[in-house]
Design a protein around this motif. Sequence first.
Motif, PDB file in Angstrom:
ATOM      1  N   ASN A  55     -10.653 -21.998 -29.004  1.00 26.54           N
ATOM      2  CA  ASN A  55      -9.841 -20.541 -28.861  1.00 26.54           C
ATOM      3  C   ASN A  55      -9.484 -20.417 -27.481  1.00 26.54           C
ATOM      4  O   ASN A  55      -9.541 -19.418 -26.788  1.00 26.54           O
ATOM      5  N   PRO A  56      -9.045 -21.547 -26.683  1.00 29.85           N
ATOM      6  CA  PRO A  56      -8.578 -21.289 -25.450  1.00 29.85           C
ATOM      7  C   PRO A  56      -7.177 -20.549 -25.185  1.00 29.85           C
ATOM      8  O   PRO A  56      -6.540 -20.503 -26.344  1.00 29.85           O
ATOM      9  N   ILE A  57      -7.140 -19.618 -24.096  1.00 34.17           N
ATOM     10  CA  ILE A  57      -5.667 -19.010 -23.813  1.00 34.17           C
ATOM     11  C   ILE A  57      -5.215 -19.436 -22.627  1.00 34.17           C
ATOM     12  O   ILE A  57      -6.216 -19.766 -21.660  1.00 34.17           O
ATOM     13  N   GLY A  58      -3.788 -19.276 -22.519  1.00 34.46           N
ATOM     14  CA  GLY A  58      -3.321 -19.436 -21.180  1.00 34.46           C
ATOM     15  C   GLY A  58      -2.171 -18.388 -21.061  1.00 34.46           C
ATOM     16  O   GLY A  58      -2.443 -17.286 -21.743  1.00 34.46           O
ATOM     17  N   PHE A  59      -1.198 -18.568 -20.132  1.00 35.20           N
ATOM     18  CA  PHE A  59      -0.053 -17.848 -20.082  1.00 35.20           C
ATOM     19  C   PHE A  59       1.273 -18.591 -20.105  1.00 35.20           C
ATOM     20  O   PHE A  59       2.211 -17.951 -19.861  1.00 35.20           O
ATOM     21  N   ILE A 110       1.727 -11.998  -8.028  1.00 35.20           N
ATOM     22  CA  ILE A 110       2.169 -12.784  -9.210  1.00 35.20           C
ATOM     23  C   ILE A 110       3.356 -11.735  -9.519  1.00 35.20           C
ATOM     24  O   ILE A 110       3.129 -10.511  -9.419  1.00 35.20           O
ATOM     25  N   LYS A 111       4.200 -12.245 -10.373  1.00 34.53           N
ATOM     26  CA  LYS A 111       5.477 -11.593 -10.886  1.00 34.53           C
ATOM     27  C   LYS A 111       4.946 -10.585 -12.068  1.00 34.53           C
ATOM     28  O   LYS A 111       4.048 -10.735 -12.734  1.00 34.53           O
ATOM     29  N   ASP A 112       6.124  -9.894 -12.353  1.00 37.67           N
ATOM     30  CA  ASP A 112       5.970  -9.072 -13.586  1.00 37.67           C
ATOM     31  C   ASP A 112       5.830  -9.619 -14.803  1.00 37.67           C
ATOM     32  O   ASP A 112       6.296 -10.568 -14.870  1.00 37.67           O
ATOM     33  N   ASN A 113       5.175  -8.956 -15.932  1.00 33.17           N
ATOM     34  CA  ASN A 113       5.085  -9.398 -17.333  1.00 33.17           C
ATOM     35  C   ASN A 113       4.405 -10.923 -17.230  1.00 33.17           C
ATOM     36  O   ASN A 113       4.880 -11.663 -18.259  1.00 33.17           O
ATOM     37  N   VAL A 114       3.556 -11.289 -16.474  1.00 31.21           N
ATOM     38  CA  VAL A 114       2.857 -12.562 -16.674  1.00 31.21           C
ATOM     39  C   VAL A 114       1.592 -12.157 -17.036  1.00 31.21           C
ATOM     40  O   VAL A 114       0.691 -11.567 -16.688  1.00 31.21           O
ATOM     41  N   ILE A 163       5.138 -26.908  -3.421  1.00 29.99           N
ATOM     42  CA  ILE A 163       5.198 -25.435  -4.166  1.00 29.99           C
ATOM     43  C   ILE A 163       6.482 -24.844  -3.975  1.00 29.99           C
ATOM     44  O   ILE A 163       7.006 -24.999  -2.710  1.00 29.99           O
ATOM     45  N   THR A 164       6.958 -24.077  -4.809  1.00 30.21           N
ATOM     46  CA  THR A 164       7.981 -23.145  -4.672  1.00 30.21           C
ATOM     47  C   THR A 164       7.861 -21.695  -5.296  1.00 30.21           C
ATOM     48  O   THR A 164       6.707 -21.505  -5.603  1.00 30.21           O
ATOM     49  N   ASN A 165       8.794 -20.819  -5.094  1.00 35.73           N
ATOM     50  CA  ASN A 165       8.696 -19.444  -5.735  1.00 35.73           C
ATOM     51  C   ASN A 165       9.235 -19.343  -6.991  1.00 35.73           C
ATOM     52  O   ASN A 165       9.736 -18.458  -7.213  1.00 35.73           O
ATOM     53  N   ASP A 166       9.298 -20.418  -7.653  1.00 34.17           N
ATOM     54  CA  ASP A 166      10.196 -20.452  -9.036  1.00 34.17           C
ATOM     55  C   ASP A 166       8.962 -20.386 -10.157  1.00 34.17           C
ATOM     56  O   ASP A 166       9.473 -20.132 -11.437  1.00 34.17           O
ATOM     57  N   GLY A 167       7.867 -20.102  -9.816  1.00 38.19           N
ATOM     58  CA  GLY A 167       6.935 -20.135 -10.780  1.00 38.19           C
ATOM     59  C   GLY A 167       6.334 -18.623 -11.112  1.00 38.19           C
ATOM     60  O   GLY A 167       7.099 -17.596 -10.760  1.00 38.19           O
ATOM     61  N   TYR A 192       6.453 -14.687 -23.473  1.00 45.22           N
ATOM     62  CA  TYR A 192       6.485 -15.353 -22.182  1.00 45.22           C
ATOM     63  C   TYR A 192       7.162 -14.963 -21.052  1.00 45.22           C
ATOM     64  O   TYR A 192       8.508 -14.437 -21.465  1.00 45.22           O
ATOM     65  N   TRP A 193       6.646 -14.860 -20.067  1.00 45.72           N
ATOM     66  CA  TRP A 193       7.100 -14.132 -18.878  1.00 45.72           C
ATOM     67  C   TRP A 193       8.854 -14.779 -18.504  1.00 45.72           C
ATOM     68  O   TRP A 193       9.666 -13.888 -18.000  1.00 45.72           O
TER      69      TRP A 193
END
Length: 612
Positions: free
Chosen positions: A253-257, A140-144, A119-123, A279-280
């Motif tokens: 009708n699934p959703i994700g980010f 969690i980062k902004d605008n996600v 795992i990284t901090n790029d996500g 998209y973030w």
Amino acid sequence: MVKKRMLFAGLMLVLSVFLAACTEKEKTGEGEKAPDKKDEGVGIEEITEVDPKEASLDFPHTVSNKEPVIEDGELTVGLVSESPFEGMLNSVFNSSESDARVMDFFDENLLSYDGDYLITNDGAATYEMSKDHKMITLKIKDNVNWHDGEPVKASDLLYSYELLGHPDYAGDFYDATISNVEGMPAYNEGKTDKISGINVIDDKNLTITFTEASPTILSGIWSTPTPRHHIGDVTTGEVTMEEIMSSGKIRVNPIGFGPYKVAEIIPGESVLYARNENYWRGKPSLKSVFLKVVNPSSVVELMKKGEIDYASIPADQYLNAKKLENVELLAGVESTYAYIGFNLGKWDEKKNENVMDPTKKMSNKLVRQAMWHAMDNETIGKELYHGLRIPANTAIPTAFASFHDGDNEGRPYDPEKARTLLTEAGYLDVNGDGFRETDKGEEFVLTFAAMEGGKKVEPNAKFYIQNWADVGIKVQLVDSRLYEYNEFHELLKADDSNVDIYQSTWGTGSDPDQEGLYGRRAALNYTHYTSEKNDELLIAGTSEQAFDTDYRRDIYNEWQALMIEDVPVAPTVYSYALLAVNNRVVNYSIDPGSELWLYEMGVSQEKSVVAK
């Protein structure tokens, strides 16, 4: 997370390593045979052999097209399968590789992974690990945001854990990594309605505390949230597990980010994705992506005509695909292996664990050892799959370079050794019909479950049947046929007593930990193999001491040796996976260490390049 999945594919390629690896870095994008070979039309062909080592050097991992990406391009993806996708489009409940490929474009993990599957901090979130390696903090980062505009919250990740550990959860992913969360066992047993080890600090931050420190946390932590507001809340009684699994909220009708959102689904057949403008990471290059199920027999022709822009290419069509001038072939070694599984027991519903049954036909390990030695996997790889399959020696594939034991030869093809082992087990041909009876003098006939998946699957199955017949073991296909993908899946999950052995493929995911596939309480352990030594080694491989790579390597070498001795499964081949990409595709790579991300993938011209 890169979850461990069973690929119910009789050596059929799907968009596995490529999209799975890329999704986990959120880039480009994580199976089974009478005796007379000639009479049965086994179909071993004389072809030009391809040295897989040479092939891997010849094939690039990244498209060579460097032209500028056009605005509002559209892409068509082929999901290569003989069966419809199931439509269980939620990571918590999904157990189908095809569904996973459908989710790659709209679903996403909060944490990203590097080329070593760590795992990284790029996500979409960053993490910090405590000094004792028992607590991880996620931010969690902004605008996600979810595709409906609602922010992705820390409580949405909590919800995934609440679903995975729920007493009514019937999916495949409640494994040792999940149960290692502090308080999870009590929650799973219904003793409490809270998971004490997960603390939601606010909408952006949460901590997860584990009972035991384990290196699995760094490569196998679950970081895929579930939109509680969208599918309903099980914890309050708003919906039930059964209602969620049948709901249009995850099937239609699934959703994700992720970078694309679902615009339309034709169940089992196709999905139209539209650009996620918010998209973030930034605006995706493509305006839309159209994914459709493509039969393995037609994929090369569709690529030739430019009707699809990329798709996996079955190895049996490699020679045809490499003639195409309008596509580029990318290739890499999959983190999978094909295998023959032996039915050694059952799933005990009361104990919620696998239980060995000494009355099963395959309970004698000498017979299992013999069947592995009897299989000519090198000929299968060269003659049926153009050298793009190579004999497998252990149950940890070569993709895990630090943990695969290349010095252990496994059980190579040796029919004389197979005959010796069978005789040692007391399995002799008592009546002179060419087939051996059991050590009790009883008829010994094995039923073999195999599934559809390309024109080479049936010859593959019959070739193994012939191999076993050559050493005196009579094997017959269950119902004298191959099973359809979903039907095969259900056959194994149902512990069908008519299945003695089966052929399939494990997708091992990002973590060398094998508990999710071979653990005592692993739902995906369809062989039902258990042993105290297996328990001991699996625990040691994920212990705090296993943060030491050398120690962990030694443990997994010992585990591989145990599996070669006990043979709950007989690994058959490792695979070189091929992906055909239209020449107009830009910014696409199958290299897990690449810096390209899914939202950057685009096209350099409006229409696909068509072969002349």
